[in-house]
Design an enzyme around this catalytic site. Structure first.
Site, PDB file in Angstrom:
ATOM      1  N   SER A 198       0.825  -1.208   0.000  1.00  0.00           N
ATOM      2  CA  SER A 198       0.000   0.000   0.000  1.00  0.00           C
ATOM      3  C   SER A 198       0.858   1.256   0.000  1.00  0.00           C
ATOM      4  CB  SER A 198      -0.898  -0.013   1.243  1.00  0.00           C
ATOM      5  OG  SER A 198      -1.506   1.241   1.434  1.00  0.00           O
ATOM      6  N   TYR A 226      -1.847  -1.133  10.842  1.00  0.00           N
ATOM      7  CA  TYR A 226      -2.129  -1.677   9.491  1.00  0.00           C
ATOM      8  C   TYR A 226      -0.965  -1.325   8.557  1.00  0.00           C
ATOM      9  CZ  TYR A 226      -3.554  -1.479   4.670  1.00  0.00           C
ATOM     10  OH  TYR A 226      -3.556  -1.599   3.300  1.00  0.00           O
ATOM     11  N   LYS A 232       2.198  -3.713   6.544  1.00  0.00           N
ATOM     12  CA  LYS A 232       2.587  -3.692   5.121  1.00  0.00           C
ATOM     13  C   LYS A 232       4.103  -3.483   4.994  1.00  0.00           C
ATOM     14  CE  LYS A 232      -1.352  -4.541   3.323  1.00  0.00           C
ATOM     15  NZ  LYS A 232      -1.586  -5.871   2.702  1.00  0.00           N
TER      16      LYS A 232
HETATM   17  C1  WQD Z   1      -9.755   9.086   1.315  1.00  0.00           C
HETATM   18  C2  WQD Z   1      -9.990  10.564   1.591  1.00  0.00           C
HETATM   19  C3  WQD Z   1     -10.330  11.080   3.903  1.00  0.00           C
HETATM   20  C4  WQD Z   1     -14.111   8.945   4.342  1.00  0.00           C
HETATM   21  C5  WQD Z   1      -6.963   4.115   3.273  1.00  0.00           C
HETATM   22  C6  WQD Z   1      -5.764   3.277   3.665  1.00  0.00           C
HETATM   23  C7  WQD Z   1      -5.144   2.659   2.428  1.00  0.00           C
HETATM   24  C8  WQD Z   1      -6.205   1.865   1.745  1.00  0.00           C
HETATM   25  C9  WQD Z   1      -7.341   2.801   1.324  1.00  0.00           C
HETATM   26  C10 WQD Z   1      -6.395  -0.405   2.437  1.00  0.00           C
HETATM   27  C11 WQD Z   1      -9.254  11.041   2.835  1.00  0.00           C
HETATM   28  C12 WQD Z   1     -11.579  11.385   3.094  1.00  0.00           C
HETATM   29  C13 WQD Z   1     -12.940   9.467   3.816  1.00  0.00           C
HETATM   30  C14 WQD Z   1     -15.150   9.821   4.753  1.00  0.00           C
HETATM   31  C15 WQD Z   1     -13.802  11.693   4.081  1.00  0.00           C
HETATM   32  N1  WQD Z   1      -6.699   0.851   2.594  1.00  0.00           N
HETATM   33  N2  WQD Z   1     -12.800  10.819   3.690  1.00  0.00           N
HETATM   34  N3  WQD Z   1     -14.952  11.172   4.613  1.00  0.00           N
HETATM   35  O1  WQD Z   1      -7.378   6.975   4.073  1.00  0.00           O
HETATM   36  O2  WQD Z   1      -6.578   7.543   1.713  1.00  0.00           O
HETATM   37  O3  WQD Z   1      -6.529   5.173   2.476  1.00  0.00           O
HETATM   38  O4  WQD Z   1      -7.886   3.354   2.536  1.00  0.00           O
HETATM   39  O5  WQD Z   1      -5.673  -0.917   1.659  1.00  0.00           O
HETATM   40  O6  WQD Z   1      -4.076   1.839   2.818  1.00  0.00           O
HETATM   41  O7  WQD Z   1      -4.793   4.137   4.248  1.00  0.00           O
HETATM   42  O8  WQD Z   1      -8.699   6.258   2.028  1.00  0.00           O
HETATM   43  O9  WQD Z   1     -11.083   6.381   1.429  1.00  0.00           O
HETATM   44  O10 WQD Z   1     -10.442   6.357   3.901  1.00  0.00           O
HETATM   45  O11 WQD Z   1     -10.010   8.388   2.540  1.00  0.00           O
HETATM   46  O12 WQD Z   1     -13.648  12.921   3.960  1.00  0.00           O
HETATM   47  O13 WQD Z   1     -16.243   9.402   5.242  1.00  0.00           O
HETATM   48  O14 WQD Z   1     -11.370  10.763   1.844  1.00  0.00           O
HETATM   49  O15 WQD Z   1     -10.096  12.122   4.845  1.00  0.00           O
HETATM   50  O16 WQD Z   1      -8.824  12.366   2.589  1.00  0.00           O
HETATM   51  P1  WQD Z   1      -7.257   6.601   2.637  1.00  0.00           P
HETATM   52  P2  WQD Z   1     -10.127   6.780   2.507  1.00  0.00           P
END
Ligand code: WQD
Length: 337
Positions: free
Chosen positions: A125, A150, A154
């Protein structure tokens, strides 16, 4: 040729099983169904006409892993997805993550060294980069101290694979995903988040469907053009295809090192607001959302430099953010119908 896909009924795993079958591979999918459903097998069969061999195996059980490899000693490649992957949950329950994500990997590798061909594709990741200094992020960007158990699993996983490959017959490709989203165009398989979705796109599609009142946007005071965080959202089908290409690279002995690393992203960063706007365009639906405080652990910006994946791996993304969001929306409507 027989390929083992661990976590083969999961989100990225199931899409990769489809692409492997499309390329003529025989697939054995194993999964402990802790974060997936047995019905995914039907979805895969509906798409490809071929039902993968399935075994319900928990990779934390060393004896079960040993028994599996005794039975299937003609596997030529392994694509390893099976792992817990919720960042927030890993902070609350680190031992669950270290036991599941590390022990499973060790037990797999211990069996792989006895195979005639030990070709290993590891699901890693972009989280290993933390907040990278320079955008877009290249594979030689420094790996930062993980900001969640997590992410740490990785990083540790990559180190274990490097150490083992040095002294065994294992050849490996580490694939560092950016943000996988979307679903197969058939809407037969897709993301099945259990409970309240942690990730942005499933929360958007559930809100649009009316399952959630509104989306909370975690902060709009970041140093970005519109103040919201930037990510590289990659269509899961493009991501799945990269796994097949990486596996074929090892099977054809095209790899230049025992362990190779590739960033898998589109190369384009999109902010949360840009994703919301794109979703409203493709769905024709207004998305209710409110700006709330920042989420602990979020990086400001992360998007991939795709030169190495494009020029060395020979893989390019074909699908756009809009296509990914549209497929996610179609999938949400399908599973709720
Ligand atoms: C994306 C953006 C949030 C939800 C994580 C893991 C990564 C992979 C993917 C597993 C961010 C914003 C999110 C919400 C929001 N996981 N957001 N409201 O955190 O980039 O990555 O998930 O493999 O390893 O780190 O993904 O989709 O959670 O967030 O504003 O209800 O959307 O702040 O900026 P992230 P995400």
């Amino acid at each position: 040729m027989k390929i083992l896909v661990t976590g083969g009924l999961g989100f990225i795993g199931s899409h990769t099983v489809v692409e492997l079958q499309n390329e003529g591979f025989e697939v054995i999918a194993i999964d402990n169904l802790s974060n997936s459903s047995i019905d995914v097998l039907d979805g895969i069969e509906k798409i490809t006409g071929k039902r993968p061999i399935f075994e319900n195996i928990d990779l934390r059980e060393k004896s079960a892993v040993q028994k599996f490899f005794k039975k299937h000693n003609d596997i030529v490649g392994i694509i390893h997805f099976a792992a817990s992957k919720a960042v927030g949950e890993s902070v609350e329950n680190p031992l669950l993550y270290y036991e599941n994500n590390i022990n499973s990997l060790v037990y797999l590798l211990q069996e792989m060294v006895n195979l005639p061909q030990a070709n290993f594709i590891f699901s890693s990741s972009c989280t290993v980069y933390g907040q990278a200094e320079k955008m877009p992020i290249t594979e030689d960007a420094s790996v930062q101290p993980a900001n969640s158990p997590y992410g740490n699993t990785k990083q540790i996983g990559e180190e274990i694979i490097n150490d083992v490959a040095k002294v065994t017959n294992i050849n490996a490709v580490l694939l560092r995903y950016f943000n996988p989203i979307g679903a197969h165009s058939s809407a037969e398989i897709g993301e099945l988040p259990l409970g309240i979705p942690q990730n942005l796109v499933p929360f958007i599609t559930q809100t649009a469907f009316g399952l959630r009142k509104e989306l909370s946007v975690y902060g709009n005071d970041y140093p970005t053009p519109d103040g919201t965080c930037i990510r590289d959202y990659i269509h899961v089908v493009d991501l799945a295809k990269a796994h097949v290409i990486a596996l074929q690279r090892l099977l054809n002995k095209k790899n230049s090192e025992k362990v190779e690393t590739f960033n898998l992203g589109t190369g384009t960063g999109s902010s949360v607001i840009e994703v919301i706007n794109a979703f409203e365009k493709v769905s024709g639906q207004k998305l209710p959302y409110k700006i709330v405080g920042r989420r602990e652990g979020d990086v400001i910006s992360a998007y991939a430099n795709t030169d190495k994946a494009n020029n060395v791996l020979g893989w390019n993304t074909q699908l756009s953010l809009e296509e990914a969001l549209y497929s996610a929306w179609k999938w949400e409507q399908k599973i709720r119908s």
